[in-house]
Design a protein around this motif. Sequence first.
Motif, PDB file in Angstrom:
ATOM      1  N   ALA A   1       6.221  12.014  -3.034  1.00  0.00           N
ATOM      2  CA  ALA A   1       6.390  11.875  -1.592  1.00  0.00           C
ATOM      3  C   ALA A   1       7.659  12.562  -1.107  1.00  0.00           C
ATOM      4  O   ALA A   1       8.764  12.114  -1.426  1.00  0.00           O
ATOM      5  CB  ALA A   1       6.432  10.396  -1.216  1.00  0.00           C
TER       6      ALA A   1
ATOM      7  N   LEU B   1      -6.213   8.108   0.581  1.00  0.00           N
ATOM      8  CA  LEU B   1      -5.178   7.664  -0.356  1.00  0.00           C
ATOM      9  C   LEU B   1      -5.275   6.166  -0.620  1.00  0.00           C
ATOM     10  O   LEU B   1      -5.109   5.710  -1.754  1.00  0.00           O
ATOM     11  CB  LEU B   1      -3.789   8.005   0.190  1.00  0.00           C
ATOM     12  CG  LEU B   1      -3.455   9.489   0.322  1.00  0.00           C
ATOM     13  CD1 LEU B   1      -2.091   9.667   0.948  1.00  0.00           C
ATOM     14  CD2 LEU B   1      -3.509  10.174  -1.048  1.00  0.00           C
TER      15      LEU B   1
ATOM     16  N   THR C   1       0.847  -1.177   0.000  1.00  0.00           N
ATOM     17  CA  THR C   1       0.000   0.000   0.000  1.00  0.00           C
ATOM     18  C   THR C   1       0.890   1.237   0.000  1.00  0.00           C
ATOM     19  O   THR C   1       2.114   1.147   0.203  1.00  0.00           O
ATOM     20  CB  THR C   1      -0.909   0.041   1.232  1.00  0.00           C
ATOM     21  OG1 THR C   1      -0.081   0.191   2.406  1.00  0.00           O
ATOM     22  CG2 THR C   1      -1.726  -1.234   1.363  1.00  0.00           C
ATOM     23  N   ILE C   2       0.278   2.401  -0.192  1.00  0.00           N
ATOM     24  CA  ILE C   2       1.050   3.641  -0.125  1.00  0.00           C
ATOM     25  C   ILE C   2       1.704   3.781   1.245  1.00  0.00           C
ATOM     26  O   ILE C   2       2.877   4.169   1.361  1.00  0.00           O
ATOM     27  CB  ILE C   2       0.144   4.849  -0.420  1.00  0.00           C
ATOM     28  CG1 ILE C   2      -0.327   4.823  -1.866  1.00  0.00           C
ATOM     29  CG2 ILE C   2       0.871   6.157  -0.132  1.00  0.00           C
ATOM     30  CD1 ILE C   2      -1.378   5.857  -2.188  1.00  0.00           C
TER      31      ILE C   2
ATOM     32  N   VAL D   1       4.555   5.646  -6.478  1.00  0.00           N
ATOM     33  CA  VAL D   1       5.123   6.689  -5.627  1.00  0.00           C
ATOM     34  C   VAL D   1       6.466   7.126  -6.206  1.00  0.00           C
ATOM     35  O   VAL D   1       7.292   6.293  -6.586  1.00  0.00           O
ATOM     36  CB  VAL D   1       5.320   6.190  -4.178  1.00  0.00           C
ATOM     37  CG1 VAL D   1       6.048   7.241  -3.332  1.00  0.00           C
ATOM     38  CG2 VAL D   1       3.984   5.821  -3.549  1.00  0.00           C
TER      39      VAL D   1
ATOM     40  N   THR E   1      -0.846   8.840  -8.360  1.00  0.00           N
ATOM     41  CA  THR E   1       0.599   9.040  -8.392  1.00  0.00           C
ATOM     42  C   THR E   1       0.931   9.978  -7.249  1.00  0.00           C
ATOM     43  O   THR E   1       0.366  11.078  -7.164  1.00  0.00           O
ATOM     44  CB  THR E   1       1.043   9.667  -9.725  1.00  0.00           C
ATOM     45  OG1 THR E   1       0.746   8.762 -10.783  1.00  0.00           O
ATOM     46  CG2 THR E   1       2.541   9.963  -9.716  1.00  0.00           C
ATOM     47  N   VAL E   2       1.803   9.538  -6.360  1.00  0.00           N
ATOM     48  CA  VAL E   2       2.148  10.322  -5.176  1.00  0.00           C
ATOM     49  C   VAL E   2       3.582  10.815  -5.295  1.00  0.00           C
ATOM     50  O   VAL E   2       4.514  10.016  -5.500  1.00  0.00           O
ATOM     51  CB  VAL E   2       1.993   9.489  -3.888  1.00  0.00           C
ATOM     52  CG1 VAL E   2       2.391  10.309  -2.664  1.00  0.00           C
ATOM     53  CG2 VAL E   2       0.567   8.975  -3.749  1.00  0.00           C
TER      54      VAL E   2
ATOM     55  N   ALA F   1       5.700   3.985   1.989  1.00  0.00           N
ATOM     56  CA  ALA F   1       6.284   5.128   2.691  1.00  0.00           C
ATOM     57  C   ALA F   1       7.026   4.677   3.946  1.00  0.00           C
ATOM     58  O   ALA F   1       8.091   5.208   4.282  1.00  0.00           O
ATOM     59  CB  ALA F   1       5.198   6.137   3.051  1.00  0.00           C
TER      60      ALA F   1
ATOM     61  N   VAL G   1       2.793   0.652  -6.157  1.00  0.00           N
ATOM     62  CA  VAL G   1       1.939   0.349  -5.006  1.00  0.00           C
ATOM     63  C   VAL G   1       0.621  -0.229  -5.516  1.00  0.00           C
ATOM     64  O   VAL G   1       0.369  -0.254  -6.725  1.00  0.00           O
ATOM     65  CB  VAL G   1       1.689   1.600  -4.130  1.00  0.00           C
ATOM     66  CG1 VAL G   1       2.982   2.073  -3.501  1.00  0.00           C
ATOM     67  CG2 VAL G   1       1.028   2.722  -4.936  1.00  0.00           C
TER      68      VAL G   1
ATOM     69  N   VAL H   1      -0.605  14.656  -4.792  1.00  0.00           N
ATOM     70  CA  VAL H   1      -1.264  13.450  -5.301  1.00  0.00           C
ATOM     71  C   VAL H   1      -1.995  13.746  -6.610  1.00  0.00           C
ATOM     72  O   VAL H   1      -2.875  14.615  -6.665  1.00  0.00           O
ATOM     73  CB  VAL H   1      -2.267  12.880  -4.275  1.00  0.00           C
ATOM     74  CG1 VAL H   1      -2.879  11.574  -4.800  1.00  0.00           C
ATOM     75  CG2 VAL H   1      -1.581  12.644  -2.931  1.00  0.00           C
TER      76      VAL H   1
END
Length: 313
Positions: free
Chosen positions: A206, A196, A170-171, A302, A203-204, A175, A297, A244
């Motif tokens: 980060a 999220l 997952t996101i 990310v 598309t993150v 992270a 993800v 995001v």
Amino acid sequence: MSLLFAFVSCDDSDEMPVDNPSLTEAATDAGLTTLLSAVDAVPGLGAALQSEAAITVFAPSNGAFEAALDAFGVDDLSQLVTKIGGEENLQTVLGFHVVPAVAFSKDLSATNTFTTLAGQDLTVNVSGSGVTVTDATGNTVNVIAADVAIDNGVVHVIDGVLLPELDLPTIVEAATAANLTVLLDAVNAAGVGQTLLDAEAVTVFAPTNAAFVALLAELNVSSLQELIGAIGAEGVQKVLGFHVVPAVAFSFDLQEGSQTVPTLSGEELTVVRTGSEVTVTDAGGNTYRVVAADVAVENGVVHVIDGVLLPTL
């Protein structure tokens, strides 16, 4: 004549020894160059397959791999590996094409289930029109060349790439693995984590921990809590939403040059790709680099950046 599968013994004392090729030699003779490249991309996989006592390999043709590239919207094997989550998932995909037993085309029932080296099951169906193999996604492919004997089993060439269930983070898990602790604290403080996770495609961009430290110093605050106090919870939500994009864009999906993309904050980011380098520019004209790209993800990708992007506040 229909093809039927049957398990056979590798040590039948009534059969004369045959000098069969190795899996690599058979794939080379059959011109399965993309499959060989995929196996080579996973260190030690070729040797591991050769060391198996007995295997049946469902070997995708070059055309099968070309169709898979098209389906994933990528140009080459390297991009495909990135989109499915890296080398470990490539090994899972390749292992899903290998059954740890020898099965030639004769004398099996109409429907058969085989457990693969990936630990997941394939379904093989036999009919008067031939043999098909169904993967974990329900996709069915055809055996187009059967019974290529190798020194530890048999190869059947198929016209599609079989897909297992793949494990993507997952996101939040991605992270956490990247140690983006300040970003995670900000997401938790703003209460946007579930948003999220529930998003269909994202598309993150980060920010690193250092990026947040630099922002705090620039705004003359000493902690994330002080930042929240200064711009409010809604302000933090807007900042995070500005990182995001509601679509999936790997670095190689971006066009060369400049493009603007919408964000969850309602404002647009400017993204520039120059070769393999990608930068992102915020509402204030601040430009930051993507320092780690293309972390796949569950619901997108990310990209880690070296600055915090600020919308209009």
